[in-house]
Scaffold this active site. Structure first.
Site, mmCIF file in Angstrom:
data_model
loop_
_atom_site.group_PDB
_atom_site.id
_atom_site.type_symbol
_atom_site.label_atom_id
_atom_site.label_comp_id
_atom_site.label_asym_id
_atom_site.label_seq_id
_atom_site.Cartn_x
_atom_site.Cartn_y
_atom_site.Cartn_z
ATOM 1 N N GLN A 12 0.815 -1.213 0.000
ATOM 2 C CA GLN A 12 0.000 0.000 0.000
ATOM 3 C C GLN A 12 0.849 1.265 0.000
ATOM 4 O O GLN A 12 0.543 2.233 -0.695
ATOM 5 C CB GLN A 12 -0.937 0.007 1.211
ATOM 6 N N ASP A 52 13.717 -10.911 -2.588
ATOM 7 C CA ASP A 52 13.217 -11.373 -1.293
ATOM 8 C C ASP A 52 14.190 -10.863 -0.242
ATOM 9 O O ASP A 52 15.382 -11.203 -0.261
ATOM 10 C CB ASP A 52 13.154 -12.900 -1.264
ATOM 11 N N TYR A 141 2.324 -8.856 14.730
ATOM 12 C CA TYR A 141 2.711 -7.669 13.973
ATOM 13 C C TYR A 141 3.294 -6.613 14.913
ATOM 14 O O TYR A 141 4.357 -6.034 14.642
ATOM 15 C CB TYR A 141 1.487 -7.120 13.241
#
Length: 318
Positions: A12, A52, A141
């Site tokens: 985002q 990655d 998180y």
């Protein structure tokens, strides 16, 4: 910053930050990376590499090849997804950060770390949450964000590495739908308001959370990374926010543009529990004093702009 590597560019923040940086620093000086190539401005508007962040050799080789001086490490798993797969969240968020720090450190690169209001927890003072306070998050998180803040501070203290970071609130954007965060409702509500005139919130009535419009978040990243390092005290964990509202507050703002908009509720207990553990509002004075944080959008200004852009995009697709 002169030559910048951005990881997690398909997320985002990345899908807007990469073009924003390219306008400022030149398209050839911002190297976007992600685990897969997605058509659009990120992969087509300048250098793009598959990467990655858990592959230290690949990160180091790319930094050498591009002669990068700054890394903006956006690769990560968000809050709601992190609770459904905490092992992957730890692996991506923490091992990815550690490996990227280790690659950037010997090459003299500065590194930006995106922390979050998720770094706080249910024992944190919820209103006007201090810059320095107790942090005992109840989500994986949040755990990775606290650990990331501490790790970046350690690399600065131990190695003199230029690490900097922001505790982002919920971010609202018209460019890309969010990808698994607790504050995602504050993006989806605008799309449903424009297309259906109503929205069903998975966050309960009266649940205040800090938010920010994406243009202010992009500006904050650049302001922080260009700030005089001698003035930075809270290097890797600045509180920032532009507004705090609950679902009813955003609905009332939307009704000023769409008077018949309707809000209902179908609360998701997992995301609601996460929301309840986060602050209602943040004290952002350290960011203002140390590097001039100055958001431009309040709730109504954001609502007008969001609805204009969402409605315009919908018209263009017809």
């Amino acid at each position: 910053m002169k030559k910048i590597l951005v990881t997690g560019s398909n997320g985002q923040i990345g899908v807007e930050l990469v073009p924003y940086l390219r306008k400022i620093y030149g398209s050839g000086n911002v190297v976007a990376t992600a685990r897969k190539k997605v058509p659009g401005p990120v992969s087509e508007g300048g250098p793009f590499e598959i990467l990655d962040v858990r592959d230290g050799n690949a990160v180091g080789a790319l930094l050498d090849r591009e002669k990068t001086d700054s890394v903006i490490n956006l690769a990560g798993v968000l809050s709601a997804r992190g609770e459904s797969d905490p092992q992957t969240a730890w692996d991506t968020n923490m091992n990815g950060l550690y490996i990227t720090l280790e690659a950037a450190r010997p090459r003299g690169c500065a590194l930006f770390f995106p922390s979050s209001i998720a770094a706080f927890g249910p024992n944190t003072p919820p209103k006007n949450t201090p810059q320095d306070t107790i942090q005992r998050p109840s989500t994986m998180y949040g755990v990775t964000k606290v650990a990331g803040e501490l790790l970046c501070d350690y690399y600065h203290l131990k190695y003199g590495m230029d690490t900097r970071g922001l505790r982002f609130p919920g971010l609202i954007s018209y460019e890309a739908l969010p990808g698994g965060g607790t504050t995602d409702y504050a993006v989806h509500i605008y799309y449903d308001a424009a297309s259906r005139g109503k929205y069903t919130s998975y966050i309960a009535r009266g649940s205040f959370m800090d938010m920010m419009y994406m243009p202010d978040a992009l500006d904050a990243v650049v302001r922080l990374m260009e700030a005089d390092p001698s003035k930075l005290i809270h290097r890797s964990a600045f509180n920032i926010s532009a507004m705090s509202f609950d679902p009813e507050g955003i609905a009332e703002s939307i009704k000023k543009v769409i008077p018949n908009f309707e809000l209902s509720y179908d609360v998701d207990p997992v995301r609601q529990a996460i929301a309840d553990s986060w602050p209602d509002s943040l004290d952002c004075s350290a960011a203002r004093e140390e590097w001039g944080f100055a958001p431009k959008y309040d709730l109504d200004a954001m609502t007008r702009d969001m609805l204009d852009r969402v409605m315009y995009a919908a018209d263009m697709q017809r």
